[in-house]
Design a protein around this motif. Sequence first.
Motif, PDB file in Angstrom:
ATOM      1  N   SER A  22      32.499  43.413  35.649  1.00 47.13           N
ATOM      2  CA  SER A  22      33.143  43.883  34.419  1.00 47.13           C
ATOM      3  C   SER A  22      34.083  45.038  34.727  1.00 47.13           C
ATOM      4  CB  SER A  22      32.097  44.334  33.399  1.00 47.13           C
ATOM      5  OG  SER A  22      31.419  45.484  33.866  1.00 47.13           O
TER       6      SER A  22
ATOM      7  N   GLU B  88      39.554  50.191  23.874  1.00 43.34           N
ATOM      8  CA  GLU B  88      39.945  51.489  23.318  1.00 43.34           C
ATOM      9  C   GLU B  88      40.781  52.280  24.317  1.00 43.34           C
ATOM     10  OE1 GLU B  88      35.981  52.880  22.320  1.00 43.34           O
ATOM     11  OE2 GLU B  88      36.540  52.863  20.200  1.00 43.34           O
ATOM     12  N   ASP B  89      40.408  52.188  25.615  1.00 44.74           N
ATOM     13  CA  ASP B  89      41.215  52.837  26.647  1.00 44.74           C
ATOM     14  C   ASP B  89      42.633  52.261  26.659  1.00 44.74           C
ATOM     15  OD1 ASP B  89      39.157  54.469  27.554  1.00 44.74           O
ATOM     16  OD2 ASP B  89      38.446  52.979  28.995  1.00 44.74           O
TER      17      ASP B  89
ATOM     18  N   ARG C 279      44.476  44.385  32.302  1.00 44.75           N
ATOM     19  CA  ARG C 279      43.175  45.049  32.400  1.00 44.75           C
ATOM     20  C   ARG C 279      42.289  44.151  33.242  1.00 44.75           C
ATOM     21  NH1 ARG C 279      38.988  45.567  28.235  1.00 44.75           N
ATOM     22  NH2 ARG C 279      40.503  44.772  26.716  1.00 44.75           N
TER      23      ARG C 279
ATOM     24  N   THR D 292      38.100  50.020  28.780  1.00 47.51           N
ATOM     25  CA  THR D 292      37.802  49.295  27.543  1.00 47.51           C
ATOM     26  C   THR D 292      39.068  49.014  26.748  1.00 47.51           C
ATOM     27  OG1 THR D 292      37.553  51.311  26.241  1.00 47.51           O
ATOM     28  CG2 THR D 292      35.608  50.532  27.442  1.00 47.51           C
TER      29      THR D 292
ATOM     30  N   LYS E  96      29.559  50.494  35.867  1.00 52.50           N
ATOM     31  CA  LYS E  96      30.212  49.211  35.586  1.00 52.50           C
ATOM     32  C   LYS E  96      29.279  48.070  35.985  1.00 52.50           C
ATOM     33  CE  LYS E  96      33.745  50.812  37.973  1.00 52.50           C
ATOM     34  NZ  LYS E  96      33.834  52.255  37.755  1.00 52.50           N
TER      35      LYS E  96
END
Length: 381
Positions: free
Chosen positions: A144, A150-151, A93, A148, A140
């Motif tokens: 960053s 959660e994603d 990520r 997320t 964004k």
Amino acid sequence: MSHRPPSGLAAVSAALLAMSRPLEVRDVLKTIIASARELLDAEYAALGVPDDHGGFAQFVVDGVGDEQWKAIGPLPRQHGVLAAMLHDARPERLADVREDPRFGGWPAAHPDMSDFLGLPIRDGDEIIGALFLANKRCPKPEGSCGFTAEDEELLAMLAQHAAIALTNARLYERSRELTIAEERSRLAHELHDAVSQKLFSLRLTAQAATALVDRDPARAKGELHQVAALAAEAVDELRAAVVELRPAALDEDGLVATLRTQVQVMDRAHSARVSFESLGVRALPAAQEEALLRVSQEALHNALRHSGAAHVDVTLTRRDGGTLLRITDDGGGFDPAATRQAGRHLGLVSMRDRASGVGGRLTVESAPGEGTTIEMEVPGG
């Protein structure tokens, strides 16, 4: 999860149901990436299945148009962040994939990507693919990542189901290969019978000509003409064996061409006349074409082996927004109810299962002495 569409739960359910269908591998990949891109509201999505030579056996994208994809050029190699996911089996990520030290650039026509979320697809200890998204559609802050935790959790769930779907799709394709091999064996047997009959007749005719040479030269000459004709027919059958015993290729030839070839083989291999006609049928989903082909094979086998028919007609037509397969013979027929009660199904149970498995229906009309008609109808086409 604030940027996920309100219908996210329903979309997850639809995606998982779609992936559970018996699709071919490329169709499965397209379903996975389209679902992932929609659920996580990303601009781009891709999924690659690696080969054993540093490249990808399959690589599908969503969010890139056909013309742009052609302009990008050959499939990517296993390098950079993609290679890391495949080799190290860990998620990635990133706030900006272009700033990662492993980034090696991309072709001129490639879309510009920044924030990135990718996960390996695992089947046990084996890495069978990599799934990634780019350019989350949300505000964004500088430096960053729009994606997320959660994603990442949701994409991990999709990756787990993708592993199951890919494994099932591979098994489905292997099953089709086995079915094709069985069909080749069956066709070989049919053609062997036909050629053997021709050669047996040729042998008898040659023996008759030999016996007549001295006492009736005129009749011997006629028998020799018959020998020549039979030999020509045997050569035609052998040529047919070379052509027709190639694997039935629904993907390459389509249902109509494959079914026509099958009927031509049956017509040559049996004394009954077997005909085929197709009217206005368009391409169907692979599973439906597979089911229609297998039902036609089973019905033809029954008609030619058991009914004593002199004529068998196969038609494939459009009707009321669907596609109708009809196999009709003028053989001895049977009582479907009595056959069912006696447990002699003549493959009818298998044919009904194939029809219902692709959203179609199968009907059988027959009576002793009145021949048999089998119809299978599926939506579409």
